[in-house]
Design a protein around this motif. Sequence first.
Motif, short mmCIF file in Angstrom:
data_model
loop_
_atom_site.label_atom_id
_atom_site.label_comp_id
_atom_site.label_asym_id
_atom_site.label_seq_id
_atom_site.Cartn_x
_atom_site.Cartn_y
_atom_site.Cartn_z
N VAL A 90 0.82 -1.22 0.00
CA VAL A 90 0.00 0.00 0.00
C VAL A 90 0.85 1.27 0.00
O VAL A 90 0.57 2.21 -0.76
CB VAL A 90 -0.99 0.00 1.19
CG1 VAL A 90 -1.67 1.36 1.34
CG2 VAL A 90 -2.04 -1.09 0.99
N PRO A 91 1.92 1.38 0.83
CA PRO A 91 2.71 2.62 0.78
C PRO A 91 3.31 2.89 -0.60
O PRO A 91 3.35 4.04 -1.05
CB PRO A 91 3.81 2.36 1.82
CG PRO A 91 3.23 1.37 2.76
CD PRO A 91 2.37 0.48 1.91
N LEU A 92 3.75 1.81 -1.28
CA LEU A 92 4.32 2.00 -2.61
C LEU A 92 3.26 2.44 -3.60
O LEU A 92 3.49 3.32 -4.45
CB LEU A 92 4.98 0.70 -3.08
CG LEU A 92 6.48 0.58 -2.84
CD1 LEU A 92 7.24 1.55 -3.71
CD2 LEU A 92 6.82 0.82 -1.36
N GLN A 93 2.09 1.87 -3.53
CA GLN A 93 1.02 2.26 -4.44
C GLN A 93 0.57 3.69 -4.17
O GLN A 93 0.20 4.42 -5.09
CB GLN A 93 -0.14 1.27 -4.31
CG GLN A 93 0.23 -0.12 -4.80
CD GLN A 93 -0.94 -1.09 -4.75
OE1 GLN A 93 -1.92 -0.87 -4.05
NE2 GLN A 93 -0.82 -2.17 -5.50
N THR A 94 0.63 4.10 -2.90
CA THR A 94 0.31 5.48 -2.57
C THR A 94 1.32 6.43 -3.19
O THR A 94 0.97 7.49 -3.73
CB THR A 94 0.29 5.67 -1.04
OG1 THR A 94 -0.66 4.76 -0.46
CG2 THR A 94 -0.11 7.09 -0.67
N VAL A 95 2.60 6.05 -3.15
CA VAL A 95 3.65 6.86 -3.78
C VAL A 95 3.39 7.00 -5.28
O VAL A 95 3.47 8.10 -5.84
CB VAL A 95 5.03 6.23 -3.52
CG1 VAL A 95 6.09 6.85 -4.43
CG2 VAL A 95 5.44 6.40 -2.06
N VAL A 96 3.08 5.88 -5.94
CA VAL A 96 2.88 5.90 -7.39
C VAL A 96 1.66 6.74 -7.77
O VAL A 96 1.70 7.54 -8.71
CB VAL A 96 2.75 4.48 -7.95
CG1 VAL A 96 2.44 4.51 -9.44
CG2 VAL A 96 4.04 3.69 -7.71
N ILE A 97 0.57 6.58 -7.04
CA ILE A 97 -0.65 7.34 -7.35
C ILE A 97 -0.42 8.84 -7.13
O ILE A 97 -0.87 9.69 -7.91
CB ILE A 97 -1.83 6.82 -6.52
CG1 ILE A 97 -2.23 5.43 -7.01
CG2 ILE A 97 -3.02 7.78 -6.62
CD1 ILE A 97 -3.31 4.77 -6.19
N THR A 98 0.29 9.18 -6.06
CA THR A 98 0.61 10.59 -5.81
C THR A 98 1.44 11.16 -6.95
O THR A 98 1.17 12.25 -7.47
CB THR A 98 1.37 10.74 -4.48
OG1 THR A 98 0.60 10.22 -3.41
CG2 THR A 98 1.70 12.20 -4.21
N ALA A 99 2.44 10.40 -7.39
CA ALA A 99 3.28 10.84 -8.50
C ALA A 99 2.47 10.94 -9.79
O ALA A 99 2.69 11.84 -10.61
CB ALA A 99 4.45 9.88 -8.69
N LEU A 100 1.54 10.02 -9.98
CA LEU A 100 0.69 10.03 -11.18
C LEU A 100 -0.13 11.32 -11.25
O LEU A 100 -0.15 12.00 -12.28
CB LEU A 100 -0.22 8.80 -11.16
CG LEU A 100 -1.13 8.55 -12.36
CD1 LEU A 100 -1.44 7.05 -12.48
CD2 LEU A 100 -2.45 9.31 -12.25
N VAL A 101 -0.79 11.66 -10.15
CA VAL A 101 -1.63 12.86 -10.13
C VAL A 101 -0.77 14.11 -10.34
O VAL A 101 -1.12 15.00 -11.12
CB VAL A 101 -2.41 12.94 -8.80
CG1 VAL A 101 -3.16 14.27 -8.71
CG2 VAL A 101 -3.39 11.78 -8.68
N CYS A 102 0.36 14.16 -9.63
CA CYS A 102 1.22 15.33 -9.75
C CYS A 102 1.81 15.45 -11.16
O CYS A 102 1.93 16.56 -11.71
CB CYS A 102 2.35 15.26 -8.72
SG CYS A 102 1.80 15.48 -7.01
N SER A 103 2.16 14.32 -11.78
CA SER A 103 2.70 14.34 -13.13
C SER A 103 1.67 14.83 -14.13
O SER A 103 2.00 15.53 -15.09
CB SER A 103 3.22 12.96 -13.53
OG SER A 103 4.27 12.54 -12.67
N MET A 104 0.42 14.47 -13.92
CA MET A 104 -0.64 14.96 -14.80
C MET A 104 -0.76 16.47 -14.69
O MET A 104 -0.89 17.18 -15.71
CB MET A 104 -1.96 14.30 -14.43
CG MET A 104 -3.08 14.58 -15.41
SD MET A 104 -2.75 13.82 -17.01
CE MET A 104 -4.14 14.44 -17.97
#
Length: 404
Positions: A90-104
Motif C-alpha cells: 500500500v505505501p508503494l502504491q500510494t507513492v505511485v498514485i501521488t506521482a501520477l496525479v502530480c505528473s498529470m
Amino acid sequence: MGSGAAGHLEPAKRDPGRATFLELFFDLVYVFALTRISARAFEDLTDGPAREHVMAAVTGSGKTLLLLLALWSVWQGTAWTTSRYDPYRVPLQTVVITALVCSMLLGVAIPRAFSETALMFAVAYVVAQVARPVILSLALGAHPYRRLKVRMAVVFSVSGVLWITGALLPTNTQVTLWTAALVLEYLAARCGWPVPGLGRSTVSKWEIAGEHLAERYQQFFLVALGETILVAGFAYSEGPYESGHAWAFALALATSILLWRIYVQRAGRILGEAVVKARHPATIGRSAADTHLVMVVGLAATAIGYELIIQHPLEQIPGPWLAMALGGPALFLAGRARLEYEVFARVSPSRWIALLVLAASAVPLLFLPGVFASAVGVLVLAVVVVVDARRAYGAPPEAATPPF
C-alpha cells in the motif's frame, strides 16, 4: 490496491519481475506530458523572435529542457522506488498514485509554466518529490533505509522553497531559481543525499531489483518513442496533404522505426541482464538513468524536428530547426553508444561515424529544404541498422559483459 503484508515496509527480498499495471498506468501520463513538452518547444521555435534570432531559440529551448528534466526526475524517483520495494504494498502504491496525479498536473502546466501556471507546476513538482520520501520514511519504521528517506525529504524540502519562490517571481528570476533547485537535487542524488548531522549514502550499496529497473527504463524509452509518432501524426493530420508534407511524414515515421531498431539491437534488449551481472547493480542503474535521459532528450528533439519539417517541408529552415532535426538523432546515438558501453564494455565505430556524418551534413542542409534534413537523418540511421544487423548475422547472441 493490494493489501500488503503486515508490519513495516522493507526492501524487496526478490526482483518483483514485470512492471505492475499501476506502473504502466503511471507511464501513460507521461505520453501526455511529453506531448506538452513538444508543443511548448514548437511554439518557442516558431514565434517571431525565435525564428529570426538564435539566442531567442536557445533561451526557449533551455526553458523547455528545464521542464523536461523536472519530469524525468519525478519519473525516475518513482521508478527507483518501485524497484527497491514491493510495488504491491500500500505505501508503494500510494507513492505511485501521488506521482501520477502530480505528473498529470505538471503536464497540464507545461505550456505556460513560466507564466500563469508557474505555481501549479511548482507545487505539483514539490508535492511529488517530498511526498515520496515522507511516505517511505513513515512506512520503513526503524529500518536503516529510513535515514536515507529522511535526508531525501530534507533536500527536496529545501529545493522546494526555490521552486515555489521562483514561481512567484518574474520569469528570469524564476528560471534561475528553478535551475538552482534542479542542480541541488541532481548533485544531492549523485553524492548520496548528504545532510549535515544525518550523513550520506554510497550509491553502490543501494539494493535494487535490477531487471525490474531495467525494464522500467525500456518502457520509458518506448513512451518517448511513442510520443514521436504521436507528434508526427498530429502534425500531418492538420494538413495540407501535398507531396512535400507526405514525404516529410513518411520520413518521420521511418525515423521512429529506425530509432526503435537501433535501441533494441542488442544492448537495449538485454539491459536487465547487464544490471544483474554487475558487481554493483545500483551503479549501473544510475549510469543507465543518465544514458536514457540523453536518449529521451534526443527523442524529444527529434519529435520537435518532425513537427517543424512536416509543416514546412519545402522551406529552407533556420539553424535552430535544423538543430532539432539532426541534433535529436545525434543525441540519441550518443546515448545509445553509452548504453552499448554499459552493457558490453565497448562502443561500435558505426555510432561515432554516424555522429560525425550528421554533424558534417548540417552546413549544406542549411541551404536546402527541410525535408532533405529528414532524408539525411533516415539514411544515416538506416546505415547504422544495417551495420548492426551484419555484425549480428550468423553469430550467437552476445552476452552482457558490463564494465562496472
